[in-house]
Every structure is written in structure tokens, then in C-alpha cells.
Design an enzyme around this catalytic site. Sequence first.
Site, short mmCIF file in Angstrom:
data_model
loop_
_atom_site.label_atom_id
_atom_site.label_comp_id
_atom_site.label_asym_id
_atom_site.label_seq_id
_atom_site.Cartn_x
_atom_site.Cartn_y
_atom_site.Cartn_z
N GLY A 88 -18.99 7.28 -0.59
CA GLY A 88 -17.97 7.62 -1.60
C GLY A 88 -18.01 6.63 -2.74
N GLY B 143 -20.51 6.32 4.85
CA GLY B 143 -19.59 6.74 3.79
C GLY B 143 -20.15 6.43 2.42
CB VAL C 142 -16.83 1.38 -1.91
CG1 VAL C 142 -17.47 0.03 -1.60
CG2 VAL C 142 -15.43 1.19 -2.46
CE LYS D 298 -4.55 0.79 0.69
NZ LYS D 298 -5.67 -0.10 0.43
N1 PHE Z 1 -8.32 0.37 -2.66
C1 PHE Z 1 -8.16 -0.98 -3.08
C2 PHE Z 1 -8.20 -1.90 -1.85
O1 PHE Z 1 -8.03 -1.47 -0.72
C3 PHE Z 1 -6.84 -1.13 -3.75
C4 PHE Z 1 -6.80 -1.48 -5.20
C5 PHE Z 1 -7.74 -1.09 -6.10
C6 PHE Z 1 -5.75 -2.23 -5.66
C7 PHE Z 1 -7.67 -1.48 -7.40
C8 PHE Z 1 -5.66 -2.61 -6.98
C9 PHE Z 1 -6.61 -2.23 -7.86
O2 PHE Z 1 -8.40 -3.07 -1.98
#
Ligand code: PHE
Length: 356
Positions: free
Chosen positions: A183, A181, A185, A78
Amino acid sequence: MESLLKTWDGECTIVSFDQPTGAWIFIAIHSTRLGPATGGTRMRSYPDPQSALRDALKLAAGMTYKYAVHGFPRGGGKAVLAVPPDLTTQSRADLLRRYGSLIQELNGLYYTGPDVGTSPVDMDIIAETGAPYVFCRTPAKGGAGDSGPATALGVFAGMQAACERVFGDASLQGRHVLVQGAGSVGESLIERLLAAGAMVSFSDVDDVIVRRFRDELGLPFVPQEAVYDTQCDIFAPCALGGILNQENIPRLKCRVVVGAANNQLGEPEDAEGLVARGILYAPDYVVNIGGAMAITGMEAMGWSPAQADKEVMGVRASLKKVLELADAEGITTESAARRIAEERLSMGPLKKYPPH
Ligand code: PHE
């Protein structure tokens, strides 16, 4: 920061201070055991760089467990870009380009996608210097776009498994779901829930979002301070992590917690607090893999959108397995998920998804 790095169980952390903006860049590589580290880029302001690093380290570990639970061939990583609050559009874009160059130098050790504070348009900018290690560019730039809808699909599948267990019926029809939230998602999850006949209420801290969902769509709005006291069937945390703790778990009036936010529990022991309250907790990393899985599948493994959806719906079976193990062993769902992930990690790369 030194003690955070020393006590972390991951592989390596790349730290860069961006002089022109005063931003800190942390790229945490937790585990490449199952594949190249792949995780979103979080961009926001933090009270201090330590908090940003702590977030990066914890989020990267979450990605490792996320892929491992599902046997998906990627590793945990990350990035956190801890930015000053007053960054201009221009310096923000320049920062993203310098960050892209850093990813490029890592030569495939780390792949990224969007996360809190970044979007597919940002991925386009990062990819100017960071391609081919950048997922979720806009379709106009050849990417698969936003990962939010796929994450929402997986969370929805998790809700079905949880409902089946708690209510004896997988349907969301008539269930009251409180989405914290709205947003990328949360918005997509709300649409899906409404289409499935659920009663949805929501909470958000952004006025523009509140006006849209409350005033235009007519959804009941729950103010932030009332979220943990609101009666509902399912509480769906889809904002930031660390939101469930000793103080608010006793207040919850839901039967189930299933949501997309990473690292929902303040402390691992909070899983026990939820059990004591008779609340079924779907571990975040079991149900929120959808975006990372679908987009990585489509962009790097040749999946069609239909195949990506099908794989993401596999969250339902994965959560079921976790719930069954928790029951059989008398352990929390969090411990059960961790056990499945660790077993998978000890086995090494899987053959389930052949390389494209
Ligand atoms: N935000 C996503 C997660 O926490 C990370 C991600 C998104 C990684 C798209 C790769 C492709 O899972």
C-alpha cells in the site's frame, strides 16, 4: 466496551455514533505529556464496535511510544472510523466532514493525518471542517501530501541498522526482503529497496495491487498463506497489525523483522518467541515514525523537506540504541524500546525540537 475503557491507561476517549451512516467514531487520546495528541485516522469495517475501539486504544498508545522513543514533541492519539462495508462515496465524504467538526470542537487536543483506509484527499475533506488540526492534505490544498514515502524512508533506515547488527553490513544490496502489503508505505519501501539493490518479493490481498507489482514490475508474489513460511533475510510487515503470534513465529524463515505496520505483535510476549528463534525484531513504533515525524515537522515546525529526511534517517540511530540496550540488559528489543520511551515520558517535554 465499558471494560476496554476502564482498563485503558490513556487520558480520554471520545466516542460518537454517526446516525446518518451508522459508523462509530472513536478518538483515543493516550498521552499529551510530550505534546498535542497526533495520530492517523483509520477507516475500515470491523466485526463489531468493540474491536474498533480496541484497535483505537492500542494504536493511540503506540503513537505515544513512537514519539517518546524519538523524543519528538507530540502526544499519542488515534482515531478509528468503523464504517459499514457499503458506504457510498457521498456519505463517506459527509461522514468525514462531521468527523472534521468533531476534531474542530476538540480545539487542538487531537491532530490527525492518514492511516489505513484514508488518504491525503480524505484529509482535504476532513480539513474543510477540521482545519487547522489536519496534516497531510494534498499539496494543491496546501498540505505536505502522503506520509507513506517518509514512513518508508524510516523503515529503510531501520533495516540498515538491523542489517548492520545481524549481517555486519548495513547495505541492503543483495538482501532478500519480503514486503507484506504494498500500500502507501509498502509501495514506496519496495521502490527504495529495489534502488538499493535488494531482492524484493511481496504479498498483498488486493488484486489490483498484485497485478501491478507482479505483472507490470515482475516482482515475485507470495500468496498470503505462504508469507510466514517463505525464506528471506528480512520480513517487512507493512499491512495490518497483530500478524505475529505463537502459531506463526515458529514457522518464520527470516533473520530480521522490520516493517511499518503498527502493533505487529499479537501479544507483547511474542517478542520473546522471536528472540528464541534468533530473529531480530525491530519494534514497530521505533521504525515507523517517519511519516508522522516528517509531515508534522514540515507542516507544524517549519522543517524543509531535506531536514525532514535527515530527521527521519535518525531512525537508524534510534534503533541502534534500542538494540544496544536490549543486548546490554539481556531483554527483548520490545522491552528495551519501552524502557527508553517510558524514561522519556517521565522526563516530560524535550528541548530537542524548539517550537517554531
Ligand atoms: N499513520 C501514521 C502513523 O501511524 C499517522 C500520521 C501520519 C500522523 C501523518 C500524523 C501525520 O504513524
